[in-house]
Structure formats: structure tokens, C-alpha cells
Enzyme design. Structure first.
Site, PDB file in Angstrom:
ATOM      1  N   HIS A 155       0.854  -1.200   0.000  1.00  0.00           N
ATOM      2  CA  HIS A 155       0.000   0.000   0.000  1.00  0.00           C
ATOM      3  C   HIS A 155       0.889   1.249   0.000  1.00  0.00           C
ATOM      4  O   HIS A 155       0.657   2.191   0.753  1.00  0.00           O
ATOM      5  CB  HIS A 155      -0.910   0.002   1.236  1.00  0.00           C
ATOM      6  N   HIS A 171      -7.802  -0.446   3.394  1.00  0.00           N
ATOM      7  CA  HIS A 171      -6.971  -0.789   2.245  1.00  0.00           C
ATOM      8  C   HIS A 171      -6.967   0.423   1.313  1.00  0.00           C
ATOM      9  O   HIS A 171      -7.661   1.402   1.575  1.00  0.00           O
ATOM     10  CB  HIS A 171      -7.500  -2.051   1.580  1.00  0.00           C
TER      11      HIS A 171
HETATM   12  C1  LIG Z   1      -0.134  -7.324  -4.509  1.00  0.00           C
HETATM   13  C2  LIG Z   1      -1.035  -6.213  -4.056  1.00  0.00           C
HETATM   14  C3  LIG Z   1      -2.123  -6.492  -3.239  1.00  0.00           C
HETATM   15  C4  LIG Z   1      -2.971  -5.471  -2.825  1.00  0.00           C
HETATM   16  N1  LIG Z   1      -4.119  -5.777  -2.153  1.00  0.00           N
HETATM   17  C5  LIG Z   1      -5.061  -4.812  -1.984  1.00  0.00           C
HETATM   18  C6  LIG Z   1      -6.361  -5.133  -1.511  1.00  0.00           C
HETATM   19  O1  LIG Z   1      -6.687  -6.295  -1.272  1.00  0.00           O
HETATM   20  N2  LIG Z   1      -7.245  -4.111  -1.340  1.00  0.00           N
HETATM   21  C7  LIG Z   1      -6.920  -2.817  -1.629  1.00  0.00           C
HETATM   22  O2  LIG Z   1      -7.755  -1.935  -1.441  1.00  0.00           O
HETATM   23  N3  LIG Z   1      -5.706  -2.493  -2.081  1.00  0.00           N
HETATM   24  C8  LIG Z   1      -4.788  -3.458  -2.301  1.00  0.00           C
HETATM   25  N4  LIG Z   1      -3.583  -3.129  -2.836  1.00  0.00           N
HETATM   26  C9  LIG Z   1      -3.268  -1.713  -3.060  1.00  0.00           C
HETATM   27  C10 LIG Z   1      -4.019  -1.050  -4.211  1.00  0.00           C
HETATM   28  O3  LIG Z   1      -4.244  -1.979  -5.232  1.00  0.00           O
HETATM   29  C11 LIG Z   1      -3.180   0.135  -4.702  1.00  0.00           C
HETATM   30  O4  LIG Z   1      -2.893   0.999  -3.637  1.00  0.00           O
HETATM   31  C12 LIG Z   1      -3.890   0.953  -5.779  1.00  0.00           C
HETATM   32  O5  LIG Z   1      -4.412   0.104  -6.781  1.00  0.00           O
HETATM   33  C13 LIG Z   1      -2.911   1.949  -6.380  1.00  0.00           C
HETATM   34  O6  LIG Z   1      -3.529   2.684  -7.416  1.00  0.00           O
HETATM   35  P1  LIG Z   1      -2.683   3.755  -8.244  1.00  0.00           P
HETATM   36  O7  LIG Z   1      -3.594   4.294  -9.282  1.00  0.00           O
HETATM   37  O8  LIG Z   1      -2.052   4.691  -7.299  1.00  0.00           O
HETATM   38  O9  LIG Z   1      -1.502   2.935  -8.909  1.00  0.00           O
HETATM   39  P2  LIG Z   1      -1.578   1.656  -9.873  1.00  0.00           P
HETATM   40  O10 LIG Z   1      -2.931   1.059  -9.860  1.00  0.00           O
HETATM   41  O11 LIG Z   1      -0.453   0.781  -9.515  1.00  0.00           O
HETATM   42  O12 LIG Z   1      -1.386   2.253 -11.317  1.00  0.00           O
HETATM   43  C14 LIG Z   1      -0.169   2.738 -11.830  1.00  0.00           C
HETATM   44  C15 LIG Z   1      -0.109   2.360 -13.300  1.00  0.00           C
HETATM   45  O13 LIG Z   1       0.891   3.113 -13.943  1.00  0.00           O
HETATM   46  C16 LIG Z   1       1.634   2.268 -14.780  1.00  0.00           C
HETATM   47  N5  LIG Z   1       2.950   2.877 -14.941  1.00  0.00           N
HETATM   48  C17 LIG Z   1       3.919   3.007 -14.016  1.00  0.00           C
HETATM   49  N6  LIG Z   1       4.989   3.623 -14.539  1.00  0.00           N
HETATM   50  C18 LIG Z   1       4.676   3.910 -15.826  1.00  0.00           C
HETATM   51  C19 LIG Z   1       5.372   4.535 -16.873  1.00  0.00           C
HETATM   52  N7  LIG Z   1       6.620   4.979 -16.692  1.00  0.00           N
HETATM   53  N8  LIG Z   1       4.773   4.668 -18.077  1.00  0.00           N
HETATM   54  C20 LIG Z   1       3.501   4.199 -18.265  1.00  0.00           C
HETATM   55  N9  LIG Z   1       2.799   3.575 -17.293  1.00  0.00           N
HETATM   56  C21 LIG Z   1       3.382   3.441 -16.090  1.00  0.00           C
HETATM   57  C22 LIG Z   1       1.659   0.955 -14.040  1.00  0.00           C
HETATM   58  O14 LIG Z   1       2.013  -0.114 -14.854  1.00  0.00           O
HETATM   59  C23 LIG Z   1       0.236   0.892 -13.511  1.00  0.00           C
HETATM   60  O15 LIG Z   1      -0.646   0.338 -14.443  1.00  0.00           O
HETATM   61  C24 LIG Z   1      -2.699  -4.130  -3.221  1.00  0.00           C
HETATM   62  C25 LIG Z   1      -1.604  -3.842  -4.025  1.00  0.00           C
HETATM   63  C26 LIG Z   1      -0.775  -4.868  -4.460  1.00  0.00           C
HETATM   64  C27 LIG Z   1       0.361  -4.532  -5.353  1.00  0.00           C
END
Ligand SMILES: Cc1cc2nc3c(=O)[nH]c(=O)nc-3n(C[C@H](O)[C@H](O)[C@H](O)COP(=O)(O)OP(=O)(O)OC[C@H]3O[C@@H](n4cnc5c(N)ncnc54)[C@H](O)[C@@H]3O)c2cc1C
Ligand SMILES: *[C@@H]1O[C@H](CO)[C@@H](O)[C@H](O)[C@H]1NC(C)=O
Ligand SMILES: *[C@@H]1O[C@H](CO)[C@@H](O)[C@H](O)[C@H]1NC(C)=O
Ligand SMILES: *[C@@H]1O[C@H](CO)[C@@H](O)[C@H](O)[C@H]1NC(C)=O
Ligand SMILES: *[C@@H]1O[C@H](CO)[C@@H](O)[C@H](O)[C@H]1NC(C)=O
Ligand SMILES: *[C@@H]1O[C@H](CO)[C@@H](O)[C@H](O)[C@H]1NC(C)=O
Ligand SMILES: *[C@@H]1O[C@H](CO)[C@@H](O)[C@H](O)[C@H]1NC(C)=O
Ligand SMILES: *[C@@H]1O[C@H](CO)[C@@H](O)[C@H](O)[C@H]1NC(C)=O
Ligand SMILES: *[C@@H]1O[C@H](CO)[C@@H](O)[C@H](O)[C@H]1NC(C)=O
Ligand SMILES: *[C@@H]1O[C@H](CO)[C@@H](O)[C@H](O)[C@H]1NC(C)=O
Ligand SMILES: *[C@@H]1O[C@H](CO)[C@@H](O)[C@H](O)[C@H]1NC(C)=O
Ligand SMILES: *[C@@H]1O[C@H](CO)[C@@H](O)[C@H](O)[C@H]1NC(C)=O
Ligand SMILES: *[C@@H]1O[C@H](CO)[C@@H](O)[C@H](O)[C@H]1NC(C)=O
Length: 604
Positions: A539, A583
Site C-alpha cells: 500500500h 486498504h
Molecule cells: C499485490 C497487491 C495487493 C494489494 N491488495 C489490496 C487489496 O486487497 N485491497 C486494496 O484496497 N488495495 C490493495 N492493494 C493496493 C491497491 O491496489 C493500490 O494501492 C492501488 O491500486 C494503487 O492505485 P494507483 O492508481 O495509485 O496505482 P496503480 O494502480 O499501480 O497504477 C499505476 C499504473 O501506472 C503504470 N505505470 C507506471 N509507470 C509507468 C510509466 N513509466 N509509463 C507508463 N505507465 C506506467 C503501471 O504499470 C500501472 O498500471 C494491493 C496492491 C498490491 C500490489
């Protein structure tokens, strides 16, 4: 070359016309056009914002996603695989932390999704909204009441769609429909099958109602404390990732939306110093392709990847950027990459007198194959659900003198008196998911929801585009491991419930040397186990924290625009200033729904 591309897109069209606006590479993008918005990262936040902005047919959006499409990837689709570790596969970024002194010098895996839908395509699918106090705290630290609970609650109701499990299991009495949305894009569902441990866990909440009160719905803002059934981002027996829920066939068919996967942005640039309007992609042959936005670049690459992009674009602490070869300073923002925090997970695992746990599938490939086939047939069976099925959210015991003295010394780390400190998750199996070696297990996983420790994301100056240095500083603050040790005591108590008699055998992991022959708990051994065994919470948060407009600290303003830069906004988990008592996918969905409205209003 052109003909080949045409052939490829023709065959894609024949196979599935709905893939029209989902391109597998930049070379497939039909025109060199300027978009209103270029979204960097098609993850949780990016999928939401791209979908909402293109509801206005006059707004054009390009999404650039580093990873592959989620479509057709079973590990990103079958709910049961949510429990598997996707580390080391193409849909993970393969980040690891630096050596963590609080973990006895271990470095641990720090997962993040590298696939359309981002981490929502690989996560545990556990749906827990941020607490009322967490959102009100965000309103407070940003100075924008629109980030407070009352407003955010309307977004939760707007985005959720509670649906029954695909298996037809009766889930009445497992959640409270009155506090949830019914028509949003994001499917939420309850576990669809019954496990042996369900009754044991629920009975234990009845046996120890003072310590572990049963709660019908932990997402009811009036009942944040207690143990109850887990809610999941699952719909029709399928993982409801942001890509699945938002970037649907009909959304991808919009002529004003282009999504390109397998395309990693390395740098953001602008026509003048202080403006950002272009995302750069370095191609395999070393050439650079520039993608231009006429209105804004929206950075949604996630907490860790954001920092790498920003620093390589000259946005961040001047002291670090000076050391990065070939990077010129654009804006000195000292907080970029700072304040990194994460939850942590301390599993306590027992061997059990049963083979009816999820470990069975790891050890019986033929059973796993049959379960997969059933899922493929009609999206039912065990693989249509994730794991765990129960979770509890608790406060520290403020009548306990030791807790009192710690809070006196360090303050209460929760954002409010009703907001939990601890999460304890019950798992019908070994949470490492790799018990193919044998054995059947039950686990209680302890999470400190409110760590004080802060770390940072920095770059390796000799390889700034390489793997970033991820340092969450786990257990740096003495309060953090203390809270985990309190949760471990709770887990010992929980496991002593009569429903577990004859079921739990010896402890396998987590309690080495903890309980002496008289049943007394050795505090030092609790700490030693926690340092040895705790893993990352995945997270990762707070590398681009929000602060009031004009504040000298922080990275983004309350409208999520990067301070002192024109044309750049950040919409992902990194803007949230601390780990929430929940979460984190729920935090991102709410942030990005509101951000979409703020952007729409600005350009209306
Ligand atoms: C294994 C795991 C289990 C988890 N379990 C839970 C759960 O059960 N419940 C819950 O609520 N949360 C959970 N989380 C946390 C939650 O999923 C994340 O906090 C949330 O999805 C993050 O969203 P975000 O939009 O910040 O980033 P992300 O959803 O990670 O999106 C970032 C995106 O940007 C892309 N990216 C990165 N760098 C570049 C680049 N240079 N160029 C182009 N694209 C790029 C990545 O590939 C990705 O698709 C978990 C996370 C993980 C990894
Ligand atoms: C789109 O632009 C056209 C032409 O400017 C205008 O008539 C129309 O109302 C706009 N549509 C929306 C949804 O804003
Ligand atoms: C799916 O995940 C499993 C477990 O980590 C891994 O062994 C397998 O290789 C993955 N499949 C693909 C296609 O990546
Ligand atoms: C993660 O590691 C696996 C195995 O080495 C590799 O196939 C995959 O491409 C890596 N992911 C990224 C984003 O580099
Ligand atoms: C934040 O909360 C503190 C204490 O509760 C209060 O004094 C302050 O005015 C609040 N700030 C904002 C911007 O709401
Ligand atoms: C579009 O054209 C410009 C100028 O020729 C070029 O720099 C840029 O890389 C092109 N972008 C794409 C996506 O082809
Ligand atoms: C851009 O402007 C900043 C001041 O905001 C300055 O420090 C920096 O040197 C400038 N960079 C370039 C490349 O001109
Ligand atoms: C789904 O298929 C399985 C066999 O693979 C069958 O046992 C089950 O009844 C089916 N369920 C539904 C709801 O059709
Ligand atoms: C809290 O601690 C007090 C004092 O040690 C103890 O009497 C009480 O039983 C504890 N309450 C719970 C719910 O554990
Ligand atoms: C990152 O954190 C580590 C550990 O706290 C610290 O030693 C280091 O100086 C920090 N680096 C930066 C650039 O803040
Ligand atoms: C749970 O409680 C129910 C109702 O009291 C009882 O019938 C059942 O046997 C209990 N199960 C376990 C595993 O303790
Ligand atoms: C194991 O469980 C069975 C019932 O499933 C019970 O008969 C047996 O006594 C248990 N074994 C132990 C050591 O408790
Ligand atoms: C900690 O790990 C070390 C090395 O694996 C092991 O020897 C030791 O027994 C462990 N101690 C505890 C308390 O878990």
C-alpha cells in the site's frame, strides 16, 4: 511495415471489434494527433480518470500504460489468483525495498501492478473504504472541505455496484446494503463459497465480543470497528479491476479515447520551462516519441513509479536532481519522493487438522485445473472468490497501561477516536500461497494501519531510469512495532477460541519462542518474530502529498495540480498524506472520481 500493422489490426478487429481503441504499441496509433489530456499510467487512478473525462465527447484522452492489457491474462482475472503472488511475472514491476533495519536488515518485495488496471489488476481485491476520520483529515490538511467524508461518501455510492456472488450463495447478514451504491461501474461482491474456517472465525467473534465484536459491515461509516465478512472488488465471479470496471468495451469504443499498452513513459517535458505538455516514450531502438496534451498531462503511474518519472523530468528535490546525469532542473519540489509510507503484514500461521484449506489447490494441480475449468465454464466454484473471507478492524486497548503510556509518549497515531489502529485478517491457508511443499494452514495476519515511520523513493544516480530505491523505513518508529505486537497478542487470544480447539495444531510461523510452558507471552520474542517475518503491505503511499495552495511543503495543491508547474496533475495514491486505516484501492477510486469532476469543472 505499414501493411504488417494493418494486418495485425485487421486480425484484431476480426477477433474482437471492441478492441478498436486498445493499441498494443505506439506504432499502432493511427494518427499523430494532439490530445486534450495524456494520462501516464493506465492503472487504478488512470483508468477512472480516462473513463470519466471521455464521457464528454469533446474531450480527447490518450492513456499510456507500460504493462500489457489485462484482457486474457488469467492472473489478472480469476479472483482466486488474487491470492497468488504475481511477483516475477510480466504484470509486476519487480520492485524491492532497500535493506530495512526495522526488519533486521531484510529487504522485501514491494509489489505494484504492471498491467492495464495497475495494482487493481493484481491486488487482493479487499474493499475497505477509508475511515470517516481519514477523509476528514485529508480535508483538514489540504484545506479543501471537498475532500471530507460527506462529499467522498457520495462518490463511494456513485462508483459502487453491489452484486450477489456468481455462485448464488445467500450473503444476507454478511453486509449492509443500505450503506452501498447499486449502480456504479465498480462491482463489489461477497465471498461466494463457504469455507471450514468461516464458522470458526464468526463463532469466535461471539465468544469474545469485547475483544472481537462482530460487525455486519465495516464499511458502514457508523461501525468502523469489529470483525466481519470481507467485501471484494469482484463481479460475476471475475476480478473487477479498474480496467475491467471502467475501461469496458463500450468505453474503449469511444472515438475520443485511445489506450496504448506496452508503452512506458520515461520523461515529461514542456515547450517552456515550468510547463509540462508532453510525455516522452523511449522506443526500443533508442528513439524518442513525444505525445502532446493541449490541456494537461495527468500522472497516474503510482506511488513509486511517479517519483522516477518526476525526477527524470527535473521535478523534485534540487539536491537529488543535480546528481542525475542528463537531467536539468525544472522545479525544485523537496517533497517529491519523500514521506513514503506503507502498511506491513505480520502473518501468524498454524498447521491445521484438516486438508480443506486453499493449500489443497497448491498441492493438487488436478483439483486446481478442475476449479479453473469450472470457472471458465460459468464463473463459479472456488476460483470465483478470493481469500481471505473475514477481516477485523480494531482500536488499541486504551485501558491497558502499556498502551496508555505509549500513546502518552508518542500521541495517538489514528486520525480520529473512532478510526482503527489494527487490522487482523483470517486466512484459510498459508498466505504465502506457496505451500506446494506440503501442509495445511490457518493464518491470522496482523496489520498496523497507522504506522508513523516515513521513508522515501530515490533514484540510483548512475541508472536513473533503472529500478528506484524504495525505502519505506518499516518499524523505524517504536510505536509501529509496538502496535503489531499488540495485534499479535490479539491473534493469540483469537486462536484460543473454542472453535479452534482440535483444529489448530502447532504454530508454524510467527510465534517462535513467544509462549512459555506456563502460557505467558514473551514480549521480546513478539518483537523478534515481527522483525523476522513481517512483509510489505503493498500500500505504498504519500510520495506526492497534498497541501494547501501556497504552502511551502507538499507536492500537489488541493486540486491535485503540481505546485509551480503548469499543465501537470497527479491522480493516484501518492497524493494521500498518510496510510489510511483501510486498504488503499478504495482511496484511489474516490480520489480519481472527485479529481475527474474537478477537471471537468475547470474545462467546462
Ligand atoms: C499485490 C497487491 C495487493 C494489494 N491488495 C489490496 C487489496 O486487497 N485491497 C486494496 O484496497 N488495495 C490493495 N492493494 C493496493 C491497491 O491496489 C493500490 O494501492 C492501488 O491500486 C494503487 O492505485 P494507483 O492508481 O495509485 O496505482 P496503480 O494502480 O499501480 O497504477 C499505476 C499504473 O501506472 C503504470 N505505470 C507506471 N509507470 C509507468 C510509466 N513509466 N509509463 C507508463 N505507465 C506506467 C503501471 O504499470 C500501472 O498500471 C494491493 C496492491 C498490491 C500490489
Ligand atoms: C461539443 O462541442 C460542440 C461544438 O463546440 C458543442 O455544440 C457541444 O455542445 C459540445 N458537447 C459537449 C458534450 O460539451
Ligand atoms: C501466473 O502466476 C503464477 C504464480 O506466480 C506464475 O507461476 C505464472 O507464471 C503466472 N502466469 C503468467 C502467464 O504469467
Ligand atoms: C519482472 O520480472 C519478470 C521475470 O524476470 C520479467 O519477465 C518481467 O518483465 C519483469 N517486469 C518488469 C516490469 O520489468
Ligand atoms: C484542522 O484541524 C485542526 C484541529 O482539529 C484545526 O485547528 C484546524 O483549523 C483545521 N484546519 C483546517 C484547514 O480545517
Ligand atoms: C508526432 O510528430 C512529432 C513531430 O514530427 C514527433 O516529434 C512525435 O514523436 C510524433 N508522435 C507520434 C506519436 O508519432
Ligand atoms: C527552470 O526554472 C527553474 C526555476 O523555477 C530554474 O531553477 C531552472 O534552472 C530552470 N531550468 C532550465 C533548464 O532553464
Ligand atoms: C457451473 O458448472 C459446474 C460444473 O463445471 C456445475 O457443477 C455448476 O452447477 C454450474 N453452476 C451454474 C450456476 O451453472
Ligand atoms: C483492556 O485492558 C484492560 C487492562 O489491562 C483489561 O482489563 C481489559 O480486559 C482489556 N480489554 C480488552 C477488550 O481486551
Ligand atoms: C532516504 O531515507 C534514508 C533513510 O531514512 C535516508 O538515509 C536518506 O537520506 C533519505 N534520502 C533522501 C534523499 O531523502
Ligand atoms: C459455531 O456456532 C454454531 C452455532 O452455535 C454451532 O452450531 C457450530 O457448531 C459452531 N461451529 C464451530 C466450528 O465452532
Ligand atoms: C482432528 O479432527 C478430527 C475431526 O475432523 C477429530 O476427530 C480429531 O480428534 C482431531 N485431531 C486432533 C488431534 O484434535
Ligand atoms: C529469526 O530468523 C533467524 C534466521 O532465519 C532464525 O534463526 C531465528 O530463529 C528467527 N527468530 C525468530 C524469533 O523468529
Amino acid at each position: 511495415m505499414l501493411r504488417l500493422a494493418a494486418l495485425v489490426s485487421l486480425s484484431l478487429t476480426l477477433v474482437s471489434p471492441s478492441f478498436a481503441a486498445l493499441y498494443n504499441s505506439l506504432a499502432e496509433l493511427p494518427t499523430n494527433k494532439t490530445y486534450d489530456f495524456v494520462v501516464v499510467g493506465g492503472g487504478t487512478g488512470g483508468s477512472v480518470v480516462a473513463t470519466r473525462l471521455t464521457e464528454n465527447s469533446n474531450t480527447s484522452v490518450l492513456v499510456l500504460e507500460a504493462g500489457p492489457s489485462n484482457r486474457g491474462i488469467l492472473n489478472a482475472t480469476v479472483p482466486f489468483y488474487g491470492f497468488y503472488i504475481t511477483t516475477g511475472t510480466e504484470i509486476d514491476w519487480n520492485y524491492t525495498t532497500t535493506a530495512q533495519p526495522g526488519f533486521g536488515g531484510r529487504s522485501v518485495i514491494s509489489r505494484a501492478g504492471h498491467v492495464l488496471g495497475g495494482s487493481s489488476s493484481v491486488n487482493g481485491m479487499i474493499w475497505v473504504r477509508g475511515s470517516v476520520a481519514d477523509w476528514n483529515h485529508l480535508a483538514n490538511v489540504s484545506g479543501d472541505p471537498g475532500w471530507g467524508w460527506d462529499n467522498i461518501y457520495t462518490y463511494y455510492k456513485k462508483l459502487e455496484q453491489y452484486t450477489p456472488p456468481s455462485t448464488g450463495k445467500d450473503v444476507s447478514g454478511e453486509y449492509d446494503p443500505s450503506v452501498h451504491g447499486t449502480s456504479g461501474p465498480l462491482g463489489i461482491s461477497m465471498p461466494g463459497v463457504t469455507e471450514d474456517t468461516d464458522a470458526r472465525v464468526i463463532n469466535t467473534t461471539k465468544e469474545f465480543p469485547d475483544e472481537f465484536p462482530f460487525v455486519l459491515d465495516y464499511n458502514n461509516p457508523d461501525t468502523p470497528i469489529g470483525m466481519g465478512w470481507v467485501q471484494n472488488t469482484i463481479r460475476d465471479g471475475t476480478r473487477a479491476s479498474a480496467a475491467y470496471a471502467y475501461l469496458t468495451d463500450s468505453v474503449l469504443a469511444r472515438s475520443n479515447l485511445d489506450v496504448v499498452v506496452n508503452t512506458r513513459v520515461t520523461k515529461l517535458t514542456g515547450s517552456t520551462n515550468g510547463t509540462i505538455d508532453t510525455a516522452q516514450v523511449t522506443n526500443a531502438d533508442g528513439s524518442v516519441t513525444s505525445l502532446k496534451a493541449s490541456k494537461e498531462i495527468i500522472l497516474s503511474a503510482g506511488t513509486i513509479s511517479d517519483t522516477r518519472i518526476l525526477l527524470n523530468s527535473g521535478i523534485g528535490p534540487a539536491s537529488q536532481i543535480q546528481n542525475l546525469k542528463g537531467v536539468e532542473l525544472v522545479k525544485d519540489i523537496p517533497d517529491v519522493g519523500q514521506n513514503l509510507a506503507d502498511h506491513m503484514i505480520m502473518p501468524i500461521i498454524w498447521r491445521v487438522n484438516s486438508t480443506n484449506t486453499i493449500d489443497y489447490y497448491a498441492q493438487h494441480p488436478e483439483a486446481a485445473q478442475a476449479a479453473l475449468e469450472q470457472w471458465q465454464t460459468n464463473k463459479t466454484g472456488r476460483f470465483a472468490s478470493g481469500e481471505p473471507f473475514q477481516a477485523g478492524f480494531f482500536r488499541l486497548n486504551e485501558s491497558d497501561p502499556e498502551v496508555q503510556s505509549m500513546i502518552q509518549k508518542y500521541g495517538d497515531p489514528a486520525t480520529g477516536p473512532d478510526s482503527p489502529h489494527i487490522e487482523m485478517v483470517a486466512l484459510n491457508g498459508n498466505p504465502s500461497g506457496v505451500s506446494a511443499a506440503g501442509g495445511y494452514y490457518f493464518a491470522l495476519a496482523c496489520v498496523n494501519l497507522v504506522p508513523y515511520s516515513r521513508g522515501n523513493v530515490t533514484l540510483n544516480p548512475s541508472d536513473p531510469l533503472g529500478q528506484p530505491l524504495v525505502n519505506p523505513n518499516y518499524y523505524d518508529h517504536p510505536m509501529d512495532i509496538f502496535i503489531v505486537s499488540q495485534c499479535m497478542r490479539m491473534a493469540i487470544k483469537f486462536a484460543s477460541g473454542s472453535a479452534f480447539k482440535g483444529y489448530l495444531e502447532d504454530n508454524y510461523v510467527g510465534l517462535e519462542g513467544v509462549i512459555d510452558s506456563n502460557g505467558n507471552i514473551n514480549e521480546d520474542a513478539l518483537y523478534a518474530n515481527a522483525r523476522n517475518i513481517t512483509v510489505a503491505g503493498d500500500h505504498q503511499i504519500a510520495t506526492n502529498i497534498i497541501s494547501p495552495k501556497g504552502a511551502s511543503t507538499g507536492v500537489v495543491d488541493p486540486d491535485l495540480k503540481v505546485k509551480g508547474i503548469n499543465g501537470l496533475r497527479i491522480v493516484d495514491l501518492s497524493i494521500f498524506p498518510h496510510t489510511p486505516a483501510s486498504h488503499t484501492e478504495s482511496i484511489v477510486y474516490a480520489i480519481s472520481e472527485r479529481a475527474s469532476d474537478l477537471i471537468k469543472q475547470e474545462y467546462a
